[in-house]
Design an enzyme around this catalytic site. Structure first.
Site, mmCIF file in Angstrom:
data_model
loop_
_atom_site.group_PDB
_atom_site.id
_atom_site.type_symbol
_atom_site.label_atom_id
_atom_site.label_comp_id
_atom_site.label_asym_id
_atom_site.label_seq_id
_atom_site.Cartn_x
_atom_site.Cartn_y
_atom_site.Cartn_z
ATOM 1 C CB THR A 178 -3.946 8.449 2.026
ATOM 2 O OG1 THR A 178 -2.978 7.696 2.764
ATOM 3 C CG2 THR A 178 -4.387 9.606 2.908
ATOM 4 C CE LYS A 215 -6.638 2.161 6.951
ATOM 5 N NZ LYS A 215 -5.932 3.115 6.076
ATOM 6 N NE ARG A 222 -0.787 8.581 5.042
ATOM 7 C CZ ARG A 222 -0.737 7.892 6.172
ATOM 8 N NH1 ARG A 222 0.269 8.102 7.019
ATOM 9 N NH2 ARG A 222 -1.654 6.990 6.461
ATOM 10 C CD GLU A 239 -2.482 1.477 2.628
ATOM 11 O OE1 GLU A 239 -2.851 2.630 2.934
ATOM 12 O OE2 GLU A 239 -2.672 0.491 3.357
#
Length: 213
Positions: free
Chosen positions: A74, A134, A51, A47
């Site tokens: 994200t 999640k 960011r 993953e």
């Protein structure tokens, strides 16, 4: 893509290894080497969080490494979804879930692992068709005992807990019947990445890959 199909595909990703590395990478030039180190250690699902300015280029580089399954974390907006898909991400991860984000992932055929922190959020996602979710932020929301409690009345949902998960507490989550895998950043420490110590990262990945579940 239907939510049911998305959950089927993300469940397969979560089943590849006990741990999904959660990666914050600043330099795309080291992306392929980092991916190879993690994959060699037994962690093929990666993953890459959106960011950093380099994140999409990191996904592009990692997507070329054989044996890896690269996703984008994200995801917050429709633009994030479209950019991640264009960069080569094969799945997405979000800290939470909004109707607009879910719509975008379904429209762009990007399987999403949507975030839930409460029973109500898990139920709303399940109502839409998402049975793979999640649990985030895991430790801040009560850790493994909280996830166990949610699993009692909602056994249909299986989770990938992330947020504060480490080698020290990963077993607590992985022992739960509603946990498919965990997500964590400890397998790619910033200092090891910065120094290019790929052997050390491979060793950390192998240790994580050997966790029981």
């Amino acid at each position: 893509m239907t939510p049911e199909h998305a959950s089927e595909l993300t469940a397969k990703v979560c089943s590849l290894a006990p741990v999904v590395p959660v990666l914050v990478v600043d330099d795309a030039r080291i992306a392929a080497d980092l991916a190879r180190a993690l994959i060699t250690g037994g962690l093929p699902a990666l993953e890459v969080t959106l960011r950093t300015p380099a994140a999409l280029d990191v996904i592009r580089e990692m997507a070329t490494v054989e044996g890896g399954v690269v996703g984008a974390g994200t995801l917050l907006t429709e633009a994030d979804v479209e950019a991640a898909k264009e960069a080569g991400a094969t799945f997405g991860v979000a800290p939470g879930a909004t109707d607009r984000l879910l719509d975008a992932c379904e429209a762009n055929d990007l399987p999403l692992l949507p975030g839930a922190a409460t029973a109500t959020e898990a139920m709303r996602l399940l109502e839409r068709g998402y049975s793979t979710q999640k649990f985030f932020p895991a430790e801040a929301n009560g850790g493994a005992p909280a996830l166990k409690a949610i699993g009692a009345p909602i056994p249909q949902v299986r989770f990938c807990p992330t947020g504060g998960v480490s080698l020290g507490n990963a077993r607590d989550y992985l022992s739960l019947p509603n946990t498919l895998c965990v997500g964590g950043s400890w397998v790619a420490p910033k200092d090891k990445v910065a120094s290019g110590d790929w052997d050390a990262i491979t060793a950390l990945a192998a240790e994580a890959a050997a966790l029981p579940r």
